[in-house]
Design a protein around this motif. Structure first.
Motif, PDB file in Angstrom:
ATOM      1  N   GLY A   7      -5.994  84.427  36.194  1.00 18.57           N
ATOM      2  CA  GLY A   7      -4.861  85.335  36.253  1.00 18.57           C
ATOM      3  C   GLY A   7      -3.501  84.673  36.268  1.00 18.57           C
ATOM      4  O   GLY A   7      -2.481  85.354  36.248  1.00 18.57           O
ATOM      5  N   ARG A  26      -1.365  89.154  38.786  1.00 19.89           N
ATOM      6  CA  ARG A  26      -2.488  89.415  39.687  1.00 19.89           C
ATOM      7  C   ARG A  26      -3.527  88.313  39.508  1.00 19.89           C
ATOM      8  O   ARG A  26      -4.069  88.143  38.408  1.00 19.89           O
ATOM      9  N   SER A  83      -7.175  86.598  40.490  1.00 19.75           N
ATOM     10  CA  SER A  83      -8.517  86.976  40.926  1.00 19.75           C
ATOM     11  C   SER A  83      -9.306  85.721  41.237  1.00 19.75           C
ATOM     12  O   SER A  83      -9.088  84.677  40.622  1.00 19.75           O
ATOM     13  N   ARG A 138      -9.487  92.632  49.001  1.00 20.58           N
ATOM     14  CA  ARG A 138     -10.892  92.248  48.869  1.00 20.58           C
ATOM     15  C   ARG A 138     -11.722  93.487  49.164  1.00 20.58           C
ATOM     16  O   ARG A 138     -11.453  94.181  50.150  1.00 20.58           O
ATOM     17  N   THR A 155     -15.144  88.556  46.155  1.00 16.89           N
ATOM     18  CA  THR A 155     -14.066  88.472  45.166  1.00 16.89           C
ATOM     19  C   THR A 155     -12.779  88.844  45.875  1.00 16.89           C
ATOM     20  O   THR A 155     -12.718  89.854  46.577  1.00 16.89           O
ATOM     21  N   TYR A 211      -8.375  89.075  45.551  1.00 16.43           N
ATOM     22  CA  TYR A 211      -7.259  89.240  44.624  1.00 16.43           C
ATOM     23  C   TYR A 211      -5.946  88.902  45.316  1.00 16.43           C
ATOM     24  O   TYR A 211      -5.825  89.027  46.540  1.00 16.43           O
ATOM     25  N   GLN A 255      -2.133  90.102  44.457  1.00 22.06           N
ATOM     26  CA  GLN A 255      -1.119  90.785  43.661  1.00 22.06           C
ATOM     27  C   GLN A 255       0.229  90.198  44.026  1.00 22.06           C
ATOM     28  O   GLN A 255       0.628  90.244  45.195  1.00 22.06           O
ATOM     29  N   CYS A 274      -7.863  79.476  45.422  1.00 21.65           N
ATOM     30  CA  CYS A 274      -8.563  80.334  46.359  1.00 21.65           C
ATOM     31  C   CYS A 274      -9.526  79.480  47.179  1.00 21.65           C
ATOM     32  O   CYS A 274      -9.949  78.405  46.735  1.00 21.65           O
TER      33      CYS A 274
END
Length: 123
Positions: A7, A18, A20, A71, A77, A79, A81, A95
């Motif tokens: 992303g 965003r 991911s 999440r 997973t 995210y 934003q 991450c």
């Protein structure tokens, strides 16, 4: 365990992105997940974290009100934003998955890391 982040990109100041991150493999189901970033020439720094249910989040001061970590409950997973991006947000974003369920801003608390995704914000 593998973390696949995506992303990132190059945007103008004020734009949004965003990110991911999908974790595959066997991780502790209640593990905290987080985003860190490393600006050019600087140390890696904490950005945001989220607990297993998605109900508890922590942000570094500079992104509060602009970034949102999310999440799905119990899912691996996560995210990020990012709105109202500024040039100082330029960094490689990583991450990470923590050892356990306690939120932490310390990178030493995280045992799995993604490969990083570049975010570049120009003025």
């Amino acid at each position: 365990v593998q973390l696949q982040a995506s992303g990132g990109g190059s945007v103008q100041a004020g734009d949004s992105l965003r990110l991911s991150c999908a974790a595959s493999g066997r991780i502790y189901s209640s593990a905290v997940m987080a985003w860190f970033r490393q600006p050019p020439g600087k140390e890696r720094e904490f950005v945001a974290s989220i607990n297993w249910s998605g109900g508890s989040t922590t942000y570094t001061e500079s992104v509060k009100g602009r970034f949102t970590i999310s999440r799905a409950r119990g899912q691996s997973t996560v995210y990020l934003q990012m709105n109202s991006l500024q040039p100082e947000d330029t960094a490689v974003y990583y991450c990470a998955v923590a050892r356990g369920s306690t939120a932490s801003t310390d990178s030493a608390s995280y045992i799995y890391w993604g490969q990083g995704t570049q975010v570049t914000v120009s003025s």
